[in-house]
Design a protein around this motif. Sequence first.
Motif, PDB file in Angstrom:
ATOM      1  N   LEU A 169       0.836  -1.170  -0.477  1.00  7.82           N
ATOM      2  CA  LEU A 169      -0.346  -0.131  -0.084  1.00  7.82           C
ATOM      3  C   LEU A 169       0.829   1.466  -0.425  1.00  7.82           C
ATOM      4  O   LEU A 169       0.465   2.529  -1.040  1.00  7.82           O
ATOM      5  CB  LEU A 169      -0.507   0.081   1.549  1.00  7.82           C
ATOM      6  N   ALA A 170       1.840   1.451   0.591  1.00  4.75           N
ATOM      7  CA  ALA A 170       2.884   2.162   0.604  1.00  4.75           C
ATOM      8  C   ALA A 170       4.320   2.219   0.732  1.00  4.75           C
ATOM      9  O   ALA A 170       5.203   3.139   1.275  1.00  4.75           O
ATOM     10  CB  ALA A 170       2.914   2.857   2.290  1.00  4.75           C
ATOM     11  N   GLY A 171       4.504   1.067  -0.508  1.00  8.14           N
ATOM     12  CA  GLY A 171       5.642   1.290  -0.684  1.00  8.14           C
ATOM     13  C   GLY A 171       5.994   1.058  -1.722  1.00  8.14           C
ATOM     14  O   GLY A 171       7.602   1.337  -2.726  1.00  8.14           O
ATOM     15  N   GLY A 172       5.491   2.484  -2.385  1.00  7.70           N
ATOM     16  CA  GLY A 172       5.009   1.954  -3.995  1.00  7.70           C
ATOM     17  C   GLY A 172       4.922   1.120  -5.478  1.00  7.70           C
ATOM     18  O   GLY A 172       5.551   1.049  -6.617  1.00  7.70           O
ATOM     19  N   ASP A 182       5.888  15.414  -1.544  1.00 11.17           N
ATOM     20  CA  ASP A 182       7.391  14.875  -1.965  1.00 11.17           C
ATOM     21  C   ASP A 182       7.966  14.451  -1.140  1.00 11.17           C
ATOM     22  O   ASP A 182       9.313  13.395  -0.867  1.00 11.17           O
ATOM     23  CB  ASP A 182       7.683  16.825  -1.771  1.00 11.17           C
ATOM     24  N   GLY A 183       7.428  14.564   0.509  1.00 11.99           N
ATOM     25  CA  GLY A 183       8.931  14.245   1.829  1.00 11.99           C
ATOM     26  C   GLY A 183       8.624  12.662   1.611  1.00 11.99           C
ATOM     27  O   GLY A 183       9.450  12.104   1.792  1.00 11.99           O
ATOM     28  N   MET A 184       7.731  12.307   1.525  1.00  7.49           N
ATOM     29  CA  MET A 184       7.247  10.986   1.290  1.00  7.49           C
ATOM     30  C   MET A 184       7.428   9.893   0.392  1.00  7.49           C
ATOM     31  O   MET A 184       7.866   8.937   0.350  1.00  7.49           O
ATOM     32  CB  MET A 184       5.988  10.115   1.814  1.00  7.49           C
ATOM     33  N   ALA A 185       7.772  10.868  -1.202  1.00  4.48           N
ATOM     34  CA  ALA A 185       7.352  10.517  -2.396  1.00  4.48           C
ATOM     35  C   ALA A 185       9.298   9.399  -2.349  1.00  4.48           C
ATOM     36  O   ALA A 185      10.356   9.054  -2.525  1.00  4.48           O
ATOM     37  CB  ALA A 185       7.299  10.590  -3.123  1.00  4.48           C
ATOM     38  N   THR A 186       9.955  11.024  -1.327  1.00  2.00           N
ATOM     39  CA  THR A 186      11.657  11.115  -1.191  1.00  2.00           C
ATOM     40  C   THR A 186      12.122   9.178  -0.699  1.00  2.00           C
ATOM     41  O   THR A 186      13.158   8.813  -0.904  1.00  2.00           O
ATOM     42  CB  THR A 186      12.254  11.781  -0.233  1.00  2.00           C
ATOM     43  N   ILE A 187      11.421   8.996   1.162  1.00  2.00           N
ATOM     44  CA  ILE A 187      11.911   7.827   1.508  1.00  2.00           C
ATOM     45  C   ILE A 187      11.021   6.732   0.205  1.00  2.00           C
ATOM     46  O   ILE A 187      12.064   5.723   0.433  1.00  2.00           O
ATOM     47  CB  ILE A 187      11.141   7.748   2.922  1.00  2.00           C
ATOM     48  N   ARG A 189      10.936   5.768  -2.321  1.00  2.00           N
ATOM     49  CA  ARG A 189      12.027   5.952  -3.623  1.00  2.00           C
ATOM     50  C   ARG A 189      13.506   5.404  -3.495  1.00  2.00           C
ATOM     51  O   ARG A 189      13.452   4.416  -4.285  1.00  2.00           O
ATOM     52  CB  ARG A 189      12.536   6.774  -3.967  1.00  2.00           C
ATOM     53  N   LEU A 190      13.289   5.577  -1.797  1.00  2.00           N
ATOM     54  CA  LEU A 190      14.868   4.472  -1.615  1.00  2.00           C
ATOM     55  C   LEU A 190      14.056   3.240  -0.955  1.00  2.00           C
ATOM     56  O   LEU A 190      15.367   2.242  -0.634  1.00  2.00           O
ATOM     57  CB  LEU A 190      15.192   5.308  -0.223  1.00  2.00           C
ATOM     58  N   LEU A 191      13.159   2.791  -1.295  1.00  5.43           N
ATOM     59  CA  LEU A 191      12.965   0.888  -0.536  1.00  5.43           C
ATOM     60  C   LEU A 191      12.493   0.272  -1.961  1.00  5.43           C
ATOM     61  O   LEU A 191      12.355   1.002  -3.032  1.00  5.43           O
ATOM     62  CB  LEU A 191      10.938   1.071  -0.516  1.00  5.43           C
ATOM     63  N   PRO A 192      13.164  -0.635  -2.001  1.00  5.69           N
ATOM     64  CA  PRO A 192      13.154  -1.883  -3.238  1.00  5.69           C
ATOM     65  C   PRO A 192      11.836  -2.128  -3.471  1.00  5.69           C
ATOM     66  O   PRO A 192      12.563  -2.701  -4.470  1.00  5.69           O
ATOM     67  CB  PRO A 192      14.077  -2.830  -2.304  1.00  5.69           C
ATOM     68  N   SER A 193      10.886  -2.430  -2.719  1.00  8.00           N
ATOM     69  CA  SER A 193       9.506  -2.378  -3.986  1.00  8.00           C
ATOM     70  C   SER A 193       9.789  -1.711  -4.679  1.00  8.00           C
ATOM     71  O   SER A 193       8.965  -1.376  -5.665  1.00  8.00           O
ATOM     72  CB  SER A 193       8.506  -1.946  -2.585  1.00  8.00           C
ATOM     73  N   ALA A 194      10.250   0.251  -4.089  1.00  9.52           N
ATOM     74  CA  ALA A 194       9.335   1.315  -5.361  1.00  9.52           C
ATOM     75  C   ALA A 194      10.146   1.213  -6.144  1.00  9.52           C
ATOM     76  O   ALA A 194       9.959   1.123  -7.693  1.00  9.52           O
ATOM     77  CB  ALA A 194       9.270   2.561  -4.598  1.00  9.52           C
ATOM     78  N   ALA A 195      11.570   0.777  -6.013  1.00  7.75           N
ATOM     79  CA  ALA A 195      12.971   0.736  -7.014  1.00  7.75           C
ATOM     80  C   ALA A 195      12.017  -0.407  -8.083  1.00  7.75           C
ATOM     81  O   ALA A 195      12.085   0.136  -9.533  1.00  7.75           O
ATOM     82  CB  ALA A 195      14.146   0.775  -6.672  1.00  7.75           C
ATOM     83  N   GLY A 208      11.416   1.655 -22.229  1.00  3.91           N
ATOM     84  CA  GLY A 208      12.766   2.739 -21.799  1.00  3.91           C
ATOM     85  C   GLY A 208      13.315   1.676 -21.584  1.00  3.91           C
ATOM     86  O   GLY A 208      13.743   0.302 -20.457  1.00  3.91           O
ATOM     87  N   VAL A 209      15.109   2.643 -20.902  1.00  6.45           N
ATOM     88  CA  VAL A 209      15.953   1.638 -20.370  1.00  6.45           C
ATOM     89  C   VAL A 209      15.842   2.411 -18.410  1.00  6.45           C
ATOM     90  O   VAL A 209      15.477   3.735 -17.716  1.00  6.45           O
ATOM     91  CB  VAL A 209      17.291   1.781 -20.374  1.00  6.45           C
ATOM     92  N   PRO A 210      15.644   1.325 -17.388  1.00  6.39           N
ATOM     93  CA  PRO A 210      14.905   1.475 -16.160  1.00  6.39           C
ATOM     94  C   PRO A 210      16.422   3.112 -15.667  1.00  6.39           C
ATOM     95  O   PRO A 210      17.474   2.615 -16.294  1.00  6.39           O
ATOM     96  CB  PRO A 210      14.927   0.708 -15.002  1.00  6.39           C
ATOM     97  N   ASP A 211      16.265   3.754 -15.083  1.00  2.00           N
ATOM     98  CA  ASP A 211      17.488   4.319 -14.270  1.00  2.00           C
ATOM     99  C   ASP A 211      18.179   3.656 -13.895  1.00  2.00           C
ATOM    100  O   ASP A 211      18.106   2.750 -12.913  1.00  2.00           O
ATOM    101  CB  ASP A 211      16.760   6.026 -13.384  1.00  2.00           C
ATOM    102  N   TRP A 212      19.533   4.262 -13.715  1.00  2.23           N
ATOM    103  CA  TRP A 212      20.732   3.664 -12.994  1.00  2.23           C
ATOM    104  C   TRP A 212      20.201   3.122 -11.335  1.00  2.23           C
ATOM    105  O   TRP A 212      20.746   2.107 -10.798  1.00  2.23           O
ATOM    106  CB  TRP A 212      21.924   4.108 -13.136  1.00  2.23           C
ATOM    107  N   SER A 213      19.939   3.919 -10.834  1.00  2.53           N
ATOM    108  CA  SER A 213      19.438   4.124  -9.127  1.00  2.53           C
ATOM    109  C   SER A 213      18.577   3.450  -8.617  1.00  2.53           C
ATOM    110  O   SER A 213      18.822   2.489  -8.248  1.00  2.53           O
ATOM    111  CB  SER A 213      18.635   5.698  -9.493  1.00  2.53           C
ATOM    112  N   VAL A 214      17.589   2.852 -10.070  1.00  2.00           N
ATOM    113  CA  VAL A 214      16.744   1.102  -9.060  1.00  2.00           C
ATOM    114  C   VAL A 214      17.204   0.120  -9.360  1.00  2.00           C
ATOM    115  O   VAL A 214      17.149  -0.004  -8.594  1.00  2.00           O
ATOM    116  CB  VAL A 214      15.953   1.187 -10.250  1.00  2.00           C
TER     117      VAL A 214
END
Length: 236
Positions: A169-172, A182-187, A189-195, A208-214
């Motif tokens: 529900l809240a992991g992207g 914005d604040g919650m989105a930043t956090i 995006r650091l989770l493996p589920s969102a990546a 497309g090609v996924p971003d390297w940060s993923v």
Amino acid sequence: MLAAHARTEAMLTLRNGEQILLTLLIPLVLLIGLSLLKIIDLPAPRVDSVTPRIFALAVMSSAFTGQAIALGFDRRYGVLKRLAATALPRWLLVAGRVVAGLVVVTIQLVVLAATALALGWSPSGLAWAVLLVILGTLTFGALGVLLGGALKAEVVLALANIVWFVLLLAGGIIVAADSMPDGMATIVRLLPSAALTDGLTTALMHGGVPDWSVFATLAVWGAGAAVIASRTTKLV
């Protein structure tokens, strides 16, 4: 020996009714429901938006939640202790579970992909998606071993399901990080589920090609979990 052990682990998982509910039936129901019903706002066509999210959920369900619970109860009933006393080396015990996890995830995604295609899904970027699924399976598998190898089975059962529900529900996964404050989105995006979800969406929906940060996020979580798990995992 590796093939035999992996086959045994995979068959045990596929014969477990609770595991099938978690790893296949729930993702399947969500795939159909979110594709056909306007429960949440999603870009059209809905099935193209939903499918990458459900793929990420399936990987997390099998590699993390299922792995953690299975490992916790294997420790409780002395399965790991008995296996460790056999001719199987410890690296093979781990490798067998990893291979079995990849087999189960592959079966999940084949069933889900067939259903999505029947609903009108138009995939693209399959090569990147395969790479992300493998990396995601290894990452969530390491997290599952970290949880299931250190705590009592009952605690693992409760925590694994709570974490699964929270990340859903809240992991992207269901709700994209971009639609959060914005604040919650930043956090998030650091989770493996969102990546994993963002990477699969970029590959399968946009071609497309996924971003390297993923890849970096998944690799850091996986490597960190593996290092800690190697020091904290117990046989009983």
